[in-house]
Structures are given as structure tokens and as C-alpha cells.
Design an enzyme around this catalytic site. Structure first.
Site, PDB file in Angstrom:
ATOM      1  N   ASP A 165      33.458   8.226  94.502  1.00 48.56           N
ATOM      2  CA  ASP A 165      32.999   7.679  93.083  1.00 48.56           C
ATOM      3  C   ASP A 165      33.983   7.219  92.287  1.00 48.56           C
ATOM      4  OD1 ASP A 165      31.776   7.785  90.715  1.00 48.56           O
ATOM      5  OD2 ASP A 165      30.936   9.577  90.697  1.00 48.56           O
ATOM      6  N   HIS A 213      28.896   7.255  93.357  1.00 43.98           N
ATOM      7  CA  HIS A 213      28.495   8.039  92.408  1.00 43.98           C
ATOM      8  C   HIS A 213      26.783   8.005  92.325  1.00 43.98           C
ATOM      9  CE1 HIS A 213      28.477   8.537  87.928  1.00 43.98           C
ATOM     10  NE2 HIS A 213      27.371   7.980  87.696  1.00 43.98           N
ATOM     11  N   SER A 257      25.912  12.601  85.688  1.00 44.12           N
ATOM     12  CA  SER A 257      26.742  11.386  85.236  1.00 44.12           C
ATOM     13  C   SER A 257      26.738  11.664  83.809  1.00 44.12           C
ATOM     14  CB  SER A 257      26.340   9.748  85.286  1.00 44.12           C
ATOM     15  OG  SER A 257      27.286   8.992  85.067  1.00 44.12           O
ATOM     16  N   TYR A 312      19.343  13.262  80.610  1.00 44.62           N
ATOM     17  CA  TYR A 312      20.197  12.380  80.807  1.00 44.62           C
ATOM     18  C   TYR A 312      20.718  12.228  79.388  1.00 44.62           C
ATOM     19  CZ  TYR A 312      22.886   8.107  81.768  1.00 44.62           C
ATOM     20  OH  TYR A 312      24.119   7.358  81.943  1.00 44.62           O
TER      21      TYR A 312
END
Length: 730
Positions: free
Chosen positions: A658, A700, A567, A486
Site C-alpha cells: 500500500d 490499497h 482509508s 467513509y
């Protein structure tokens, strides 16, 4: 890299129109944006583009031999009861439960731990396809009412409803235009604070497919039984339209705390209001000439984080990173607002990530130590160490109340789904007793092992990485491997169980890895800062170095290495395939931020500028343009010194609802990659497919029903299996 032998002919990519004349100038630098038209989600051109991409991806996925096997196996594996950690309100206990393949988890209530549980709210009854989900909920202090927010199709927009707990009757109260809000009941149980955006004027929006920027958050108080139009405005700040407001009522019910944030930086302002004599009509009568409540500004600078821990009348304890990048606890008396004292000093190396108070004055402090949770019991008043709570290598979640001596601790790890412990802090030596243990059918954790290694990054920084594999794995570079990360917004990726990943381990023979790259919060604010703004390249260097470590140490080889991120992690994948296309065989980029020059113009994107920067500022533009996935797609074979290099097989995943990272990011990158690498050439060396998976009635990620989770997992991992040549193992 992978085999497309079952496809009769090379993929025929749909040709998307390009407007070469659309050029923006950033501080004198011309930047073309030929697919700007894809920023209009409701245009016929965009709909046709999406339709053609969906058809192309479906055509390819039909050739993936493991697709149906993964889907059917997941349906079997998910068929087991799952429970979340209980929480107590009033004299009742509440918890979420799923019987197996229910689209959404169901909220249950019971009058005691031994009492008969009954369904309180079943979101599965609210839509035929399971796409209405429970986004937030809050039970009143006396457990008489449940306020809950419903999301449709995964959108961040929620509608708040209220239910009577005793008879499950839905009250007429309905509150709309809520987004990024908490729910804070006052202790008289007659209403709650919440935050929302102004209702849009003109054509109705708010369904989750729009891209309008979210500005002018406002704090309100809702009185049960009243129409939303009668809600009491508590706070707004039109001079700072990007501020967001999060309410909290203190545990004793005496104060409203207002946490004010501008972006995703770990800083906030902190205001308070004594509620003792101001509820209901008193709140309205207390409004000043601007129609706002007379909140006192305890912290009025956005220079540090302040999170409420506990209070004894006017003496408040907060968790803060003020002069403490790994966080500490401080105390202040509202009567002496300039005098702050340390209660629990910053640890020398561990990060204080959360605190809960129970048994009156016992503090449960949760630290992260080398990406693993550690629990300590300390004295709330002095910070003195009392006990260590033993837990395995993993992640915990704590459910506690200050007036209760018992707490619940939910534990999970890469090989343990979850164990809920029940701990009584009133005993001389608190003991962790198993309250409920859940195991996954036909998955034997004894067959697998977890290693943590530290891979050197480009600048020598040691990057922790977890590696999960079969115990009998042979490091001969033949293994399919999935690498995930991430790396942003101070988020720590700690060990956790994934039912879906068990399929990769057991049936595809894959090794699963998580790299804890800079930009996250694994080692505190300093680790986070080293992966932001002009230092964002550190994130990509760390991830690339982790991949190189796996190859050089025999875990896998580039053609069998798949990378995945979601993301901010989707941005990571987009940047890394641009920078090192030769290092990966497959890439899965979920809901990624791909246009780094325009992200701040859509929905809540402006809140990310603390991590990314903003193209409106010249220095930050100069950093962003160097790695923005959309603006750095190149033909690698043109500068490869005779080596044959192409992009890895790539799937960009997004969803039509999203409204956080809006789909235009993935759509514009998809069109750009297909044009640059494929359709602009008569015979392109790019053989590996570049496709998009565009989900309908999803957002999302939050609130996605189980069947959509299964379908997406089957699609992306059968794609991975085909591209890295992973065979199915029964």
C-alpha cells in the site's frame, strides 16, 4: 463483548521496542513518537514486528468458528459470470468479464454487439498468483491499439504497455514510473499523452513498499515504436512540485486539455493546446526555451472545479462548482476566454455528479438526490429538459459516445448485482431495455428490505443512513449489526451490491448499514466542507450518532455492533473507538490514515491536506492533535466513573504494497494500542483483542485478486462474528 472461551489463555501480545526519547515539537508542544522506527518498512525490526503480529492474528483467527464456513461459502457464491458495462471505440465493443473465481477480470473485444467475443487481454496470464492487475487502459480512436497500465501487488506504480488489437501482439513500447495518470490518445492513433514522476536516482525504488514522497509530476507524449527516453516532455512545474497533471484529448481530436491539481480538493487549473498542426515532430519543435509546449491558460486559479463535457470547435462546455456547490454546466468560447455563460444551472437540492453526451447534442445528466442516482436527458446546447430515464433506487454508470445514439447504463443497488440497460436516444421517447442482467446464485432479494432513515447528529444535522436487513427482522436489540461509512474527499457512498455482504445478511443474520456522514459529497461541496479541516469532528459526531440511532431504535446493542471503514474511513474508525469505546463491540479499520501529524510526509499524503490540514500550520495542528487516532489512545476504564469500559475488539488491516496510505499508519497505531491497553499493565482490563491483519503482495485495495478478497473477508468477518457473538445460519 464477545467470547474468547476457545482460547486457552489471554492473548500474549509481542512487546515492541519503544524509544521514549524521540520527541517532536509542534509549535512548542512536545509530542512523543516512540514507534518512529516502524516507518522503515525494510528494516529487520519492522519485519520482525510484522511477523509476530501475523502469527498472533493467525492464532486468534484459528479460534473463529465461522472462518472456514465463510471462506467456502464465498467460493461458492463467487462462482458466477460477471460482466461490466461495454464501451465502444472505433467500430468495436470492449468489456470486462469474469467467469467466476478468476483472480482478475478479463478484457474482451467484439466487432459488433452480436459478434463473437474474443479475449483481448487476460491479466491472469501475467502472474501465477494473480497479483498483476490491469490498472488503467485506453483504446486508440480507430480501435487499432490498446495502451494499458499494469500494477504489481496492488501498488499505485504502473508500467504501461501497448498491444495491437487485431492480433493481440504486444509491442515493444514500455513506459515506467507512471502514477496517478490518464492515457489520452491523439486521433491520428500514433501516440498518447500520459503523466509520470521522474525516475529515482541511486537505489531503485518504485516497487510499492517505499514511503518516499511523490513530487514533480510531468506530462509526456509517447510516440508508438519509440523508446521511453525519446518521449516528448509536454509540461512540468518545478515551482509547484506537488502539482499533478491529467491529460484529455477532446472528442473531436483538435485539442489537448490539461487538468492541473495540487491536492484532493475539488479545484483545478485548466490549460489547452490546439493539436491540429503540432503532432509528433511538430510537438517537439513547438517546445519553448524551457522545453515545454505552448499551452494556453484558460483557468489559472485553483478556486473551482472544471471538467470537460464537450466542445464544438472553440466553444467548450464544462461541469464546474464555481459559485455552485452542487455543480452546474457552463460554456466558454476560447476566442472570448473571459465570457462564461451558464448552460445548465445548479439544482436547488440535487448534486450534478456526472454528464455524458450522445446522439450529437443530447446530454445525459446524472444527479444525486438524497444519496440515490437520478437520470435526465437534456439538450446540450440549451440545457433544456427533454426526458427522465426511470431507474430504481441505486447507482448508475454510463457508457456513451457523442457520435452514437445508443448508450449503455449499468445499474446496481444493495440487492441487485447489476443490470446493463441499452438505450437509443434517437427514438422519440428513449426506452431503457435490458441488455444483460446478472443475478447472484442462491440469493433471493425478495427476502430482504432496504430502508433509508435520517439520524440526528450532535448538532441536529440529519444524517442519511441506509439499512439493509431481512424482511422479518425483529428490532429487539439482538441483531448483529455492521455500520460502514467513509466521510471524506467529497466521495458519495451510494447504493451498491457486495457479494461478500450477502454472507453477512444470509448466514450471520446481520443488519448492514451505511451512514452518509459529512465530509462526503452526497449533498454537494457544502456537505463536504462541513467535514474537513477544523470541522472534521463533525464526521465522527455523525458516525457516533448513527450508531446511537441503531441502538436506541432497537436494531442492535453496543456489544453486537461492528463498525468498519476503509482509508479515510479507517481514520474514522480509529478516531471513533478512541472517542466512544463503549459504543461498539467490534471495529474493522482498513488501511487507515492514523498518524495525523506526519501523513503528509509519505508518498501522496501531501495531497490530503486540503481535507485534513497539516501539522506544519499551528491552527491546523491544534485540530489534528485532538482526533489523531495514534495520539488519542487512552485507558477508558480510568475515567469511566465506576463503569467497566474497554476498547472494542479491534482489527487493523493493512498491506505491504500500500503506497497510498503506507502501512506505517496501522503498524504504529497497533503497537500503541497494544502497549497502552495491554502490555504496559500486569493485569489489563482490556480483554477484547487488539490485532492487525497485514496482507502480503497487496496494496490499497485496487487490483486485489479474488482469492485474496475471499481470504480477507473470511478473516475479518469471522473475527466480527466471534466478537459480536453471531452464529452461523445455514
Amino acid at each position: 463483548m464477545g467470547s474468547l472461551s476457545t482460547i486457552d489463555a489471554p492473548l500474549k501480545y509481542p512487546k515492541a521496542q519503544r524509544d521514549e526519547s524521540l520527541i517532536d515539537y509542534y509549535h512548542g508542544t512536545p509530542i512523543s513518537d516512540p514507534y518512529r522506527w516502524l516507518e522503515k518498512p525494510d528494516s529487520e525490526e519492522t519485519k520482525e514486528f510484522v511477523k509476530s503480529q501475523v502469527e498472533l492474528t493467525e492464532y486468534l483467527l484459528k479460534t473463529c468458528e465461522t472462518r472456514e464456513k465463510i471462506k467456502e461459502r464465498l467460493k461458492e457464491v463467487f462462482e458466477f459470470e460477471r460482466f461490466q458495462v461495454p464501451f465502444k471505440r472505433g467500430d468495436k465493443y470492449f468489456y470486462f468479464h469474469n467467469k467466476g473465481l478468476q483472480p482478475q477480470d478479463v478484457l474482451y473485444v467484439q466487432d459488433s454487439l452480436d459478434g463473437e467475443p474474443r479475449v483481448l487481454l487476460d491479466p491472469n496470464e501475467l502472474s501465477k498468483d494473480g497479483t498483476v492487475s490491469l490498472h488503467i487502459c485506453a483504446v486508440s480512436e480507430n480501435a487499432q491499439y490498446l495502451a494499458y497500465g499494469l500494477s504489481t501487488s496492488g501498488s499505485d506504480w504502473i508500467t504501461i504497455k501497448v498491444m495491437s488489437v487485431a492480433d493481440q501482439a504486444t509491442l515493444p513500447d514500455t513506459i515506467r514510473w507512471v502514477k496517478f495518470s490518464g492515457l489520452a490518445w491523439t486521433h491520428d492513433n500514433k501516440g498518447f499523452f500520459y503523466s509520470r514522476y521522474p525516475a529515482p536516482k541511486g537505489e531503485c525504488t518504485g516497487c510499492g513498499t517505499e514511503t518516499n514522497i511523490n513530487l514533480n509530476h510531468e506530462l509526456y507524449y509517447h510516440v508508438l515504436g519509440m523508446d521511453q527516453s525519446e518521449d516528448i516532455l509536454c509540461w512540468k512545474d518545478p515551482e509547484h512540485p506537488r502539482y499533478r497533471f491529467y491529460p484529455r484529448v477532446t472528442d473531436d481530436g483538435k485539442y489537448l486539455l490539461l487538468q492541473i491539481e495540487e491536492n484532493c480538493e475539488e479545484v483545478n487549473k485548466l490549460y489547452y493546446l490546439n493539436l491540429s498542426s503540432l503532432l509528433h515532430d511538430g510537438l517537439r519543435s513547438a517546445q519553448d526555451t524551457n522545453g515545454l509546449l505552448p499551452l494556453t491558460r484558460l483557468v489559472d486559479d485553483l478556486d473551482a472545479l472544471y471538467h470537460y463535457v464537450a466542445n464544438d470547435d472553440t466553444k467548450f462546455t464544462f461541469k464546474t462548482n464555481k459559485n455552485a456547490p452542487r455543480c452546474k454546466l457552463v460554456r466558454v468560447d476560447l476566442n472570448e476566454p473571459d465570457v462564461w455563460i451558464d448552460v445548465l444551472p445548479e439544482s436547488e437540492k440535487d448534486v450534478l455528479v456526472s454528464t455524458e453526451v450522445a446522439n450529437k447534442n443530447q446530454l445525459i445528466a446524472c444527479y444525486v438526490r438524497d444519496v440515490k442516482h437520478v437520470l435526465e436527458i437534456r439538450d446540450l446546447q440549451t440545457g433544456a429538459f427533454l426526458h427522465h430515464l426511470p431507474i430504481d433506487i441505486g447507482t448508475v454508470r454510463i457508457s456513451a459516445r457523442r457520435n452514437d445514439s445508443t448508450v449503455f447504463i449499468l445499474f446496481t443497488s444493495f440487492l441487485t448485482f447489476n443490470i446493463t440497460y441499452h438505450c437509443d436516444l434517437a427514438t422519440e421517447v428513449p426506452e431503457m431495455k435490458i441488455f444483460r442482467e446478472i443475478s447472484v446464485p442462491n440469493f433471493d432479494r425478495a427476502d430482504y428490505k432496504i430502508d433509508q432513515v435520517f439520524a440526528p447528529s450532535k448538532d441536529g444535522t440529519k444524517i442519511p443512513m441506509f439499512i439493509v436487513a431481512r424482511k422479518d427482522v425483529v428490532l429487539d436489540k439482538s441483531n448483529p449489526c455492521l455500520l460502514y461509512a467513509y466521510g471524506g474527499f467529497n466521495v458519495s457512498v451510494t447504493p451498491g451490491f457486495s457479494v461478500i455482504r450477502t454472507i453477512l445478511l444470509k448466514h450471520l443474520g446481520a443488519i448492514f448499514c451505511i451512514a452518509n456522514i459529512r465530509g462526503g459529497g452526497e449533498y454537494g461541496e457544502e456537505w463536504h466542507r462541513e467535514g474537513t479541516l477544523e470541522k472534521k469532528q463533525n464526521c465522527f459526531d455523525d458516525f457516533i450518532s448513527a450508531a446511537e440511532f441503531l441502538v436506541s431504535n432497537g436494531y442492535t446493542q453496543p456489544s453486537k455492533l461492528c463498525i468498519e471503514g476503509r482509508s479515510n474511513g479507517g481514520l474514522l474508525i480509529g478516531a471513533c473507538i478512541n472517542q466512544r469505546p463503549d459504543l461498539f463491540g467490534c471495529a474493522l479499520a482498513h488501511v487507515g490514515v492514523m498518524d495525523m501529524l506526519r501523513f503528509h510526509k509519505f508518498t501522496i499524503g501531501h495531497a490530503w491536506t486540503a481535507d485534513f490540514g497539516c501539522s506544519d500550520k499551528e491552527e491546523e495542528f491544534n485540530s489534528l492533535i485532538k482526533y489523531s487516532p495514534l495520539h488519542n489512545v487512552r485507558r477508558p476504564w480510568e475515567n469511566s466513573s465506576g463503569r467497566y469500559i474497554q476498547y472494542p475488539a479491534t482489527m487493523l488491516l493493512t498491506a505491504d504494497h500500500d503506497d497510498r496510505v503506507v502501512p506505517l499508519h496501522s503498524l504504529k497505531l497497533l503497537a500503541t494500542m497494544q502497549y497502552t491497553l495491554c502490555t504496559s499493565l500486569t493485569r489489563s482490563p482490556q480483554i477484547n483483542p487488539i490485532v492487525g491483519r497485514i496482507e502480503c503482495k497487496a496494496g490499497h485495495g485496487c487490483g486485489r485478486p479474488i482469492h485474496k478478497e475471499i481470504d480477507e473477508a473470511a478473516d475479518r468477518y469471522s473475527f466480527m462474528a466471534k466478537m459480536v457473538d453471531a452464529s452461523w445460519i445455514d
